[in-house]
Structure formats: C-alpha cells, structure tokens
Design an enzyme around this catalytic site. Structure first.
Site, PDB file in Angstrom:
ATOM      1  N   HIS A 121      35.319  36.576  24.779  1.00 21.08           N
ATOM      2  CA  HIS A 121      34.333  35.898  23.940  1.00 21.08           C
ATOM      3  C   HIS A 121      33.332  35.170  24.835  1.00 21.08           C
ATOM      4  O   HIS A 121      33.618  34.877  25.995  1.00 21.08           O
ATOM      5  CB  HIS A 121      35.004  34.897  22.996  1.00 21.08           C
ATOM      6  N   ALA A 169      55.857  35.475  40.387  1.00 26.82           N
ATOM      7  CA  ALA A 169      56.040  35.635  38.944  1.00 26.82           C
ATOM      8  C   ALA A 169      55.458  34.449  38.185  1.00 26.82           C
ATOM      9  O   ALA A 169      55.573  33.305  38.604  1.00 26.82           O
ATOM     10  CB  ALA A 169      57.521  35.785  38.620  1.00 26.82           C
ATOM     11  N   THR A 174      43.122  32.956  39.512  1.00 30.55           N
ATOM     12  CA  THR A 174      41.755  32.613  39.121  1.00 30.55           C
ATOM     13  C   THR A 174      40.749  32.804  40.250  1.00 30.55           C
ATOM     14  O   THR A 174      39.551  32.674  40.031  1.00 30.55           O
ATOM     15  CB  THR A 174      41.682  31.149  38.651  1.00 30.55           C
ATOM     16  N   LYS A 175      41.244  33.080  41.476  1.00 30.02           N
ATOM     17  CA  LYS A 175      40.331  33.380  42.577  1.00 30.02           C
ATOM     18  C   LYS A 175      40.968  34.414  43.497  1.00 30.02           C
ATOM     19  O   LYS A 175      42.183  34.626  43.472  1.00 30.02           O
ATOM     20  CB  LYS A 175      39.942  32.126  43.341  1.00 30.02           C
TER      21      LYS A 175
END
Length: 199
Positions: A121, A169, A174-175
């Site tokens: 979104h 795990a 995120t980078k």
C-alpha cells in the site's frame, strides 16, 4: 495396513504432481527441469517465473512441520519477475515479486519465510483512501548464492543478502547484508563474520 498407506501416498503424490504441472503450464513457467515439489504450490499473478535445475519446494504441513504455513505461495503481480537458481530449496515460504526478486544458487530458505519486494500500500494515508491512488512502492530483492535464511524471517523490499550469509530465524531484514556475515533480530543486525572452510 502399511501397503494400503503406501498406495494412498503414491496416489496423493501423483495427484499433486499433475496439479503442479497444470499450474506450471498455465502460468508459462520457465524451468530447466521440473522442480521437486512436496505438496501443491500456489502461483498467482501474470509475471514471469524462471527456475534453474534441481530446485526444491516443500509446500505442505506434512513436508516440513517447521513452516507452520500450509503451502508455498508465489505472487508475481501484474509484471513481476522471479528467478530462482540451481539447487535452491525452500519450505512453505511466501514470495511476493511485484518488481523483481532474484534468488541465487544453493540457497536454503527456511519454513514460513516471507520475501516482499513491495509495501503493498502507499505510505501516504491520503493516497490509501482510494484504490486508484493507493500505489505501493516496489524495489528489487537479490539473495545471492549459498545463503541460508532461517525460518519465519521476513525480507523486505530493496534488500540484497550477500553470498554465503546467514539470516537467523525470526529476523526482519530491513537493510542489505554483506557477503559472509550472520545477521539476526528485529530489525536484523550484524552478529559476526563467517569463517569459511578451506576446501
């Protein structure tokens, strides 16, 4: 009793093979040799999927109890591209390739891993109010050769995971991760370097 069970599982496996082959034919999947699939794989969207040789998918609770999810899901969106290299295997994972996801050779992707190259979104609340303006950001993902992604991890858009690297795990990546490193956590952070064995 064992004889009857053996017959049942052979019929079950044959039925799954036929369903998977019909799906691959209908979706025009490109492959060197037909992958080994335990269970039934779900492929949606109109994009392209290309597989190397000896790719393996576990796609059922029975094939890998670690996964938690019931099947392997691939969504190619309107024009997404997904390429999976030789000898790569994954269990009950979800891959959303609305832009471009490239997975290298000899990659191990654990149970219930999620790989998303889209936000799904718009990030702007005013644009999310109407479907015609709710356009998500997408950015390619590259998972390089010999990586190992632990169960229940999430790989977000725009990420590169370096060659030989390991994601612990349950991590949220995120980078981008350099070659030969172990990362883990939420958000995933550097843990240590991998000392490669000399062969």
């Amino acid at each position: 009793m064992n004889f009857i069970l053996n017959i049942y599982w052979k019929i079950y496996a044959f039925k799954n093979l036929i369903i998977n082959k019909i799906t691959f034919k209908r979706k025009d999947i490109i492959y060197t040799d037909f992958p080994k699939i335990s269970g039934i794989i779900l492929i949606t969207g109109q994009g392209t999927l290309e597989l190397g040789t000896q790719v393996k998918f576990n796609s059922s609770r029975r094939s890998n109890p670690i996964g938690g999810d019931s099947k392997m899901i691939i969504d190619l969106g309107v024009s997404g591209r997904l390429k999976i290299g030789n000898y790569t295997g994954m269990s009950n994972a979800t891959i959303i390739a609305h832009d471009n996801v490239t997975i290298g050779e000899n990659v191990k992707i654990g149970g219930s891993v999620k790989i998303y190259d889209t936000d799904f979104h718009s990030l702007q609340p005013s644009l999310r109010k109407k479907s015609e303006t709710d356009i998500p950001n997408t950015k390619a993902i590259h998972i390089k050769n010999n990586t190992f992604i632990g169960a229940h991890s999430i790989i977000l858009k725009g990420i590169t995971i370096g060659e030989n690297s390991i994601i612990g795990a349950g991590s949220v990546v995120t980078k981008s991760v350099p070659d030969n490193e172990i990362w883990g956590g939420n958000p995933a952070k550097f843990i240590k370097k991998i000392e490669l064995l000399r062969t």
